[in-house]
Motif scaffolding. Structure first.
Motif, PDB file in Angstrom:
ATOM      1  N   GLN A  59       0.812  -1.216   0.000  1.00 13.26           N
ATOM      2  CA  GLN A  59       0.000   0.000   0.000  1.00 13.26           C
ATOM      3  C   GLN A  59       0.846   1.266   0.000  1.00 13.26           C
ATOM      4  O   GLN A  59       0.352   2.348  -0.341  1.00 13.26           O
ATOM      5  CB  GLN A  59      -0.938  -0.015   1.206  1.00 13.26           C
ATOM      6  N   ASP A  60       2.123   1.127   0.357  1.00 20.46           N
ATOM      7  CA  ASP A  60       3.001   2.298   0.402  1.00 20.46           C
ATOM      8  C   ASP A  60       3.805   2.462  -0.883  1.00 20.46           C
ATOM      9  O   ASP A  60       4.695   3.308  -0.968  1.00 20.46           O
ATOM     10  CB  ASP A  60       3.955   2.224   1.596  1.00 20.46           C
ATOM     11  N   ALA A  61       3.497   1.654  -1.909  1.00 19.22           N
ATOM     12  CA  ALA A  61       4.232   1.748  -3.174  1.00 19.22           C
ATOM     13  C   ALA A  61       4.082   3.134  -3.787  1.00 19.22           C
ATOM     14  O   ALA A  61       2.987   3.695  -3.831  1.00 19.22           O
ATOM     15  CB  ALA A  61       3.728   0.693  -4.151  1.00 19.22           C
ATOM     16  N   GLU A  62       5.205   3.671  -4.273  1.00 19.28           N
ATOM     17  CA  GLU A  62       5.198   5.006  -4.864  1.00 19.28           C
ATOM     18  C   GLU A  62       5.528   4.995  -6.355  1.00 19.28           C
ATOM     19  O   GLU A  62       5.200   5.943  -7.071  1.00 19.28           O
ATOM     20  CB  GLU A  62       6.208   5.898  -4.140  1.00 19.28           C
ATOM     21  N   VAL A  63       6.183   3.934  -6.803  1.00 20.87           N
ATOM     22  CA  VAL A  63       6.598   3.839  -8.204  1.00 20.87           C
ATOM     23  C   VAL A  63       6.479   2.385  -8.654  1.00 20.87           C
ATOM     24  O   VAL A  63       6.764   1.460  -7.882  1.00 20.87           O
ATOM     25  CB  VAL A  63       8.072   4.293  -8.394  1.00 20.87           C
ATOM     26  N   ILE A  64       6.057   2.190  -9.906  1.00 30.04           N
ATOM     27  CA  ILE A  64       6.044   0.858 -10.513  1.00 30.04           C
ATOM     28  C   ILE A  64       7.180   0.809 -11.531  1.00 30.04           C
ATOM     29  O   ILE A  64       7.348   1.721 -12.340  1.00 30.04           O
ATOM     30  CB  ILE A  64       4.710   0.571 -11.232  1.00 30.04           C
ATOM     31  N   ALA A  65       7.964  -0.269 -11.489  1.00 32.67           N
ATOM     32  CA  ALA A  65       9.072  -0.434 -12.434  1.00 32.67           C
ATOM     33  C   ALA A  65       8.864  -1.693 -13.255  1.00 32.67           C
ATOM     34  O   ALA A  65       8.530  -2.755 -12.726  1.00 32.67           O
ATOM     35  CB  ALA A  65      10.402  -0.522 -11.683  1.00 32.67           C
ATOM     36  N   GLN A  99       3.256  -4.583 -19.338  1.00 35.95           N
ATOM     37  CA  GLN A  99       2.467  -4.919 -18.145  1.00 35.95           C
ATOM     38  C   GLN A  99       2.697  -3.916 -17.028  1.00 35.95           C
ATOM     39  O   GLN A  99       1.769  -3.490 -16.342  1.00 35.95           O
ATOM     40  CB  GLN A  99       2.808  -6.331 -17.647  1.00 35.95           C
ATOM     41  N   GLY A 100       3.961  -3.534 -16.844  1.00 38.63           N
ATOM     42  CA  GLY A 100       4.280  -2.574 -15.793  1.00 38.63           C
ATOM     43  C   GLY A 100       3.610  -1.234 -16.013  1.00 38.63           C
ATOM     44  O   GLY A 100       3.080  -0.624 -15.085  1.00 38.63           O
ATOM     45  N   ALA A 101       3.622  -0.772 -17.264  1.00 33.84           N
ATOM     46  CA  ALA A 101       2.994   0.513 -17.583  1.00 33.84           C
ATOM     47  C   ALA A 101       1.487   0.461 -17.352  1.00 33.84           C
ATOM     48  O   ALA A 101       0.881   1.419 -16.850  1.00 33.84           O
ATOM     49  CB  ALA A 101       3.302   0.905 -19.021  1.00 33.84           C
ATOM     50  N   MET A 102       0.875  -0.671 -17.709  1.00 31.67           N
ATOM     51  CA  MET A 102      -0.575  -0.805 -17.506  1.00 31.67           C
ATOM     52  C   MET A 102      -0.924  -0.829 -16.018  1.00 31.67           C
ATOM     53  O   MET A 102      -1.925  -0.235 -15.593  1.00 31.67           O
ATOM     54  CB  MET A 102      -1.084  -2.072 -18.192  1.00 31.67           C
ATOM     55  N   VAL A 103      -0.110  -1.495 -15.232  1.00 30.06           N
ATOM     56  CA  VAL A 103      -0.347  -1.542 -13.786  1.00 30.06           C
ATOM     57  C   VAL A 103      -0.177  -0.154 -13.177  1.00 30.06           C
ATOM     58  O   VAL A 103      -0.980   0.277 -12.340  1.00 30.06           O
ATOM     59  CB  VAL A 103       0.607  -2.554 -13.113  1.00 30.06           C
ATOM     60  N   ALA A 104       0.867   0.554 -13.602  1.00 29.96           N
ATOM     61  CA  ALA A 104       1.087   1.905 -13.100  1.00 29.96           C
ATOM     62  C   ALA A 104      -0.092   2.815 -13.428  1.00 29.96           C
ATOM     63  O   ALA A 104      -0.525   3.631 -12.614  1.00 29.96           O
ATOM     64  CB  ALA A 104       2.375   2.474 -13.689  1.00 29.96           C
ATOM     65  N   GLU A 105      -0.632   2.650 -14.640  1.00 33.26           N
ATOM     66  CA  GLU A 105      -1.799   3.439 -15.052  1.00 33.26           C
ATOM     67  C   GLU A 105      -3.004   3.101 -14.191  1.00 33.26           C
ATOM     68  O   GLU A 105      -3.736   3.992 -13.742  1.00 33.26           O
ATOM     69  CB  GLU A 105      -2.109   3.162 -16.529  1.00 33.26           C
TER      70      GLU A 105
END
Length: 211
Positions: A66-72, A81-87
């Motif tokens: 829950q404290d995630a600030e960035v997806i890599a 997949q990473g970009a879609m999750v970040a979106e």
């Protein structure tokens, strides 16, 4: 009720993102002989499956980080997949190259990452864990705090599990090698004899050879 892992295994097998050929093994880029091959890039060609993976990875991040600030994302397989999750999560996105650019700024990590930011890494699959943990190292070297990694599939190779433990990286996957084998056996894609071969391979994939 089917578990998420079994459902994911079924979906990957249906589109042939995972193929099992105990009697006609594949040759990996590493030179290893293997009775299994996984190409999760194929999932991007199926909108409903692509969306399913995005939502499940996002759900796990909401539950565990829950404290995630960035997806890599890890290049190249997990950038999409990473970009879609970040979106989906409304978070910044960065990605790690397999090697630094040979021009310009010679970046290994692309995007803006601030020192101390908590990062969740997205991978498409885990084999030996080498490239995945190299990405973790790159993020840490750029000041990021890797809180965990999520992947679609893992071959569950013991050496990889040991490497993740040594690197102090928690790995969560939507599907495991054993889930694929169980689903394949249940649907008669493989036989009990095939299952034995597949289990033998996982014990020592680098030295396994089809007899």
């Amino acid at each position: 009720m089917r578990t998420l892992e079994k459902l994911m295994a079924s979906k990957l097998l249906k589109i042939k993102a995972v193929k099992l050929q105990p009697n006609n093994p594949f040759t990996w880029a590493s030179g290893w002989k293997s009775p299994i091959y996984c190409d999760n890039r194929k999932t991007l060609s199926y909108p409903s499956l692509r969306n399913f993976i995005k939502l499940e990875l996002s759900r796990l991040i909401r539950e565990k980080y829950q404290d995630a600030e960035v997806i890599a994302g890890v290049a190249t397989g997990a950038i999409a997949q990473g970009a879609m999750v970040a979106e989906e999560l409304g978070l910044p996105f960065v990605y790690v190259r397999s090697s630094p650019k040979d021009h310009g700024l010679e970046n290994l990590l692309e995007g803006d990452l601030l020192p101390g930011q908590k990062v969740v890494v997205i991978e498409d699959l885990i084999s030996t864990g080498g490239s995945s943990l190299k990405a973790v190292e790159a993020i840490r070297n750029n000041g990021g705090d890797v809180v965990g990694m999520l992947a679609i599939f893992t071959y569950s190779i013991p050496a990889a599990e040991k490497a993740f433990k040594t690197a102090k990286v928690t790995l969560t996957t939507l599907c495991r090698y054993e889930d694929v084998l169980e689903e394949s056996l249940a649907t008669k894609y493989i036989t009990e004899s095939d299952l034995q071969t597949l289990n033998e391979w996982r014990k020592s994939p680098s030295t396994w050879a089809q007899i």
